[in-house]
Design an enzyme around this catalytic site. Structure first.
Site, PDB file in Angstrom:
ATOM      1  N   ASP A  18      44.188  39.325  53.264  1.00 56.44           N
ATOM      2  CA  ASP A  18      45.611  39.062  53.477  1.00 56.44           C
ATOM      3  C   ASP A  18      46.269  40.207  54.244  1.00 56.44           C
ATOM      4  OD1 ASP A  18      47.980  37.640  53.233  1.00 56.44           O
ATOM      5  OD2 ASP A  18      48.494  38.529  51.296  1.00 56.44           O
ATOM      6  N   GLY A  21      48.995  39.271  59.735  1.00 56.45           N
ATOM      7  CA  GLY A  21      50.243  39.097  60.460  1.00 56.45           C
ATOM      8  C   GLY A  21      51.197  40.260  60.285  1.00 56.45           C
ATOM      9  N   SER A  63      42.584  28.688  54.527  1.00 53.34           N
ATOM     10  CA  SER A  63      42.880  27.805  53.402  1.00 53.34           C
ATOM     11  C   SER A  63      43.311  26.429  53.896  1.00 53.34           C
ATOM     12  CB  SER A  63      43.984  28.403  52.520  1.00 53.34           C
ATOM     13  OG  SER A  63      45.263  28.145  53.061  1.00 53.34           O
ATOM     14  N   GLU A  65      45.906  25.069  53.149  1.00 57.30           N
ATOM     15  CA  GLU A  65      47.346  25.136  53.407  1.00 57.30           C
ATOM     16  C   GLU A  65      47.666  25.789  54.759  1.00 57.30           C
ATOM     17  OE1 GLU A  65      46.098  26.235  50.423  1.00 57.30           O
ATOM     18  OE2 GLU A  65      46.748  24.574  49.137  1.00 57.30           O
ATOM     19  N   ASN A  66      46.685  26.465  55.351  1.00 58.71           N
ATOM     20  CA  ASN A  66      46.942  27.171  56.613  1.00 58.71           C
ATOM     21  C   ASN A  66      47.222  26.237  57.791  1.00 58.71           C
ATOM     22  OD1 ASN A  66      44.665  29.974  56.010  1.00 58.71           O
ATOM     23  ND2 ASN A  66      46.840  29.752  55.555  1.00 58.71           N
TER      24      ASN A  66
END
Length: 247
Positions: A18, A21, A63, A65-66
């Site tokens: 993580d 970004g 993921s 969700e990405n």
């Protein structure tokens, strides 16, 4: 290298990578530059895991969700995955690393799915380290697919509902045949699992580190292993019971 004994090295380490970004934003760079630097951290971590004798390294790469991210960022991530496999697969194979993919492959573009399958097939016989790439992965989806499979077997008379056990559910998951993670690391300072290995993490140790993933290097990985070695894992038992069992 970690200064711990071989018996204190976890068999399976999983990492939520993580902060790419935010790493880029801090430097005034586009997000894709954070993802590119993150690939270098992947290479360094895979080497470190192999060097210290870890058997399984699972990386949360993308993921389910990405897909909600901007189309341009998703395209960049797909491109980086393809570039990583094309560039690094031969070296992983030479280093005796096996690649396994977990996650839902349905709906993936043919070129991505073919590359993932090629990586698995080429390295299937390797034994030094199993690199598990969680791609289009979400734990709730994984558990849903597993339980739906069991429900079909019950409905069609191939399985009795009374025969359903935790071990059976584990055998239907994407991680079937793999040990549960001993240690789960998340970078960037966030302290949550984000739908990652929810079933498998029942007795895992957790380590949340402040570094963004692009800054996570070999020494930080070794430090995490040393911190793991200080943990007292009880698996629901009392400390005294664990001590007796290990005597």
């Amino acid at each position: 290298m970690p200064t711990t004994t071989r018996s204190s090295i976890p068999e399976h380490v999983a990492i939520i990578m993580d902060g790419n970004g935010r790493w880029a934003k801090q430097r005034g760079l586009p997000r894709v530059m954070g993802h590119r630097r993150g690939v270098e951290a992947v290479r360094e971590t895979v080497r470190a895991a192999g060097d210290c004798g870890i058997s399984y390294l699972t990386l949360f790469a993308f993921s389910s969700e990405n897909w909600r991210r901007p189309e341009s960022e998703v395209s960049d991530l797909m491109g980086l995955l393809k570039a990583f496999i094309r560039r690094d697969l031969a070296e992983l194979h030479r280093e005796n690393v096996r690649v396994r993919i977990i996650g839902d492959r349905q709906g993936l573009k043919t070129d991505i799915r073919s590359l993932l399958e090629e990586a698995e097939q080429m390295t299937a016989g390797n034994t030094k380290l199993t690199l598990v790439i969680a791609f289009n992965y979400g734990s709730r989806d994984e558990i849903t697919r597993a339980t739906a499979s069991i429900a079909r077997d019950v409905a069609e008379g191939r399985l009795s509902a009374d025969a359903i056990t935790p071990e059976m559910i584990s055998s239907r998951l994407d991680t079937s045949g793999m040990p549960d993670p001993d240690l789960i690391i998340r970078t960037s300072g966030e302290e949550r699992l984000s739908n990652f290995l929810l079933w498998q993490a029942a007795y895992s140790e957790f380590l949340f580190v402040p570094e963004y993933w692009p800054d996570f290097d070999r020494q930080r990985f070794f430090s995490a292993i040393e911190q793991y070695a200080t943990r007292d894992r009880r698996f629901g038992a009392l400390a005294e019971q664990v001590a007796v069992a290990g005597a």
